[in-house]
Design a protein around this motif. Sequence first.
Motif, PDB file in Angstrom:
ATOM      1  N   GLU A 109     -33.816  49.317  22.700  1.00  0.00           N
ATOM      2  CA  GLU A 109     -33.627  48.052  22.011  1.00  0.00           C
ATOM      3  C   GLU A 109     -32.589  48.180  20.893  1.00  0.00           C
ATOM      4  O   GLU A 109     -32.499  47.377  20.546  1.00  0.00           O
ATOM      5  N   LEU A 110     -32.241  49.736  20.402  1.00  0.00           N
ATOM      6  CA  LEU A 110     -31.451  49.437  19.532  1.00  0.00           C
ATOM      7  C   LEU A 110     -29.633  49.214  19.945  1.00  0.00           C
ATOM      8  O   LEU A 110     -29.389  48.532  19.377  1.00  0.00           O
ATOM      9  N   ILE A 111     -29.901  49.213  21.029  1.00  0.00           N
ATOM     10  CA  ILE A 111     -28.487  48.575  22.318  1.00  0.00           C
ATOM     11  C   ILE A 111     -28.228  46.991  22.047  1.00  0.00           C
ATOM     12  O   ILE A 111     -27.444  46.521  21.509  1.00  0.00           O
ATOM     13  N   LYS A 112     -29.678  46.360  22.549  1.00  0.00           N
ATOM     14  CA  LYS A 112     -29.247  45.168  22.209  1.00  0.00           C
ATOM     15  C   LYS A 112     -29.178  44.005  21.225  1.00  0.00           C
ATOM     16  O   LYS A 112     -28.558  43.672  21.093  1.00  0.00           O
ATOM     17  N   ALA A 119     -28.914  53.795  17.571  1.00  0.00           N
ATOM     18  CA  ALA A 119     -28.637  54.814  18.867  1.00  0.00           C
ATOM     19  C   ALA A 119     -28.620  55.552  18.910  1.00  0.00           C
ATOM     20  O   ALA A 119     -28.766  56.494  19.633  1.00  0.00           O
ATOM     21  N   ILE A 120     -27.015  56.408  18.777  1.00  0.00           N
ATOM     22  CA  ILE A 120     -26.628  57.389  18.450  1.00  0.00           C
ATOM     23  C   ILE A 120     -27.383  58.036  18.122  1.00  0.00           C
ATOM     24  O   ILE A 120     -27.660  59.804  18.240  1.00  0.00           O
ATOM     25  N   LEU A 142     -26.518  55.727  28.804  1.00  0.00           N
ATOM     26  CA  LEU A 142     -26.616  54.652  28.355  1.00  0.00           C
ATOM     27  C   LEU A 142     -25.625  54.725  26.662  1.00  0.00           C
ATOM     28  O   LEU A 142     -24.292  53.858  27.061  1.00  0.00           O
ATOM     29  N   LEU A 143     -26.048  56.150  26.286  1.00  0.00           N
ATOM     30  CA  LEU A 143     -25.099  55.982  24.403  1.00  0.00           C
ATOM     31  C   LEU A 143     -23.520  55.795  25.344  1.00  0.00           C
ATOM     32  O   LEU A 143     -23.030  55.187  24.610  1.00  0.00           O
ATOM     33  N   GLY A 148     -18.772  52.943  25.375  1.00  0.00           N
ATOM     34  CA  GLY A 148     -17.039  52.466  26.031  1.00  0.00           C
ATOM     35  C   GLY A 148     -16.645  51.372  25.436  1.00  0.00           C
ATOM     36  O   GLY A 148     -15.587  51.100  26.158  1.00  0.00           O
ATOM     37  N   LYS A 149     -18.118  50.601  26.109  1.00  0.00           N
ATOM     38  CA  LYS A 149     -17.880  48.917  26.085  1.00  0.00           C
ATOM     39  C   LYS A 149     -16.976  48.735  24.547  1.00  0.00           C
ATOM     40  O   LYS A 149     -17.010  47.620  24.915  1.00  0.00           O
ATOM     41  N   VAL A 150     -17.363  49.369  23.326  1.00  0.00           N
ATOM     42  CA  VAL A 150     -16.460  48.964  22.244  1.00  0.00           C
ATOM     43  C   VAL A 150     -15.626  49.801  22.081  1.00  0.00           C
ATOM     44  O   VAL A 150     -14.896  49.828  20.964  1.00  0.00           O
TER      45      VAL A 150
END
Length: 618
Positions: A109-112, A119-120, A142-143, A148-150
Amino acid sequence: MIVINRFLRQLNNIKSVSSNYNQHCCRNVRCVSTVKDLQPKDFRKRTETFSFNAEQNIDTDTFGTLTENTEINYKLDRLPPEDDDKIEYDKDEQHKRLHITEYHKIIQELIKQHKIADAIDILETRMLKNEKAKPDYYVYNLLIGTCGKVGYVQKAFHLFNQMKKSGIKTTPATYTCLFNACANSPYKDDALKRAKKLHNLMSLKSIEPNIFIYHAMIKAFGRTGDLLTAFSLVDEMLTKKYKLKDETFNFLLQACITDKEAGFRHALLVWRKMISKRVRPSLYTYNLLLKCTRECSLGDEFETRKVIGQILDDPHLLTTESKLEESNPSEKDIPNTLVCNDNKNNLSIIEENRPNLLDVKPYFGNIVGISEIKSPEERLILLGGCSGFLKNMKINKIKPDIKTFTQLLEVIPPTLSAEKVLLKEIFKNKVRVDIDFCNILIKKRSLRFDYEEAKNVLNLINSENLSVDIVTFGVLALGCKNKNEAKNLIKIIADHGFRVNAEILGTMLAQACYHFNFGYVVYVMNMIKHEEIKPNKKFMDRLIRFDNTIKDLMKKRLNDEKDTPNFIQSYYFKEGYRKYQNFYKKWLLEVTVDEELHPWDQFNNCKKNNDLYLLVFN
């Protein structure tokens, strides 16, 4: 006498049995009383007040043995609490340890919500420190994947090391996420070192990569500039019988884009390899090829000749040096000839003789030399030009989107006629233009000083029912040659509900400096103060370069050099420069320069959201 003695012995036996029975009943009643009075809330207090003292003289006829010594009980209650007095179920509700799947949902939910720092913090603070909950591999994946995406490669590898120390088994997805972090990192040198170490670690542990890890590795090494490793990984995939996909070649094209000197030459080889493997290109493949055409050169001439000879299967084709030739010798610019010529017969002849290295059977046309192929529009000629490129897309049943036409806009010749032909192709393919396309069209026309045609793009924006954005005004600022035009644009920006920023004012400053208009320069600097904008590093560097340029011109005038402009000696220029210097010194004391933030600073300042901490998912 004998009868009397026997009667007395029986009487004594009855008394002893009665005594034993009374003691047994007391013991049972005592236990019943204890259970009845015991309550969970004050467990310690009640248990410490019980007294089963066997050493005291117990009256067997007394029912129960609870002590009546209230003084001892009072003293025990006044004792300070001890560590072992704490009971687990007395903790606050928010500190209860949740099930692992509930932590998954909270982190997701925090990642969304793009709250990566929070989230971390769920893992590092709430789970590990506060609630002593053991995370699983899915939490870490997940983390690590989100980092990685950012491009937050440092934190991704920190979590990976934490994962190993905790004894949590890594999965193939873990390595895929780590290589993606390297690919997206803004610091390519550091990311390349990490990617190499991770690759070596996988080799030492004999971890067999799957196709997803291979793709992530190709992307990581390609984007960080290690083309040799990226291409060798593809060869490794072939030896292991992996089937190459369009996605594989797309990552190789991304690798080619990082080589600005010879990336276009590498891209040609990648394209030919894709055709030889009978892999159908995707829309993304064509868009990457156009980006490579815009940003990358052919590189060394000898190597380019060899590559083109290899593509054409004729190594002796490019043995002599010549310039670009076209069937119509009166036109120097081939693309201009293609656009301006209205004769269909002449146009068809030109299209037949035009080179095209994209086709299954490549054709080099009338070009037998490559020394003059330097600009993006000249490189586009090798791909068949705008029409040849779109024709190849049609052959592969790929419909271009607005991003394709936006990329084409940046590589076609900088002429009005070429832009009109492209617009016709857009409407022919029934593609709707967007504001990004219009912004680049304005920029392209402004850079060639065609300011009137740049303003006419606003009519196109209105006809397509598009809404202007702040970037639109930024590219329109390229056409503000004096202070009055800048004032008018700033008024239009305010009327549309926007506010000028450092980028727009920086563009105006560039025009003011280019024309040596001191009044315009001072006006822009005053706008920085008036709007309370922090000038960025680029703005300040432009002012420093402007001042240095004027000082160099002054020295040239003193040395009577021939290339010194005449206006340097005029009274208005000297007076304007003197006023500018005085204003510049005061202005520096009144403004605050905007400091460039580290890309990862946004993840260090964690603001906890207590509401999310209390979420319980069913």
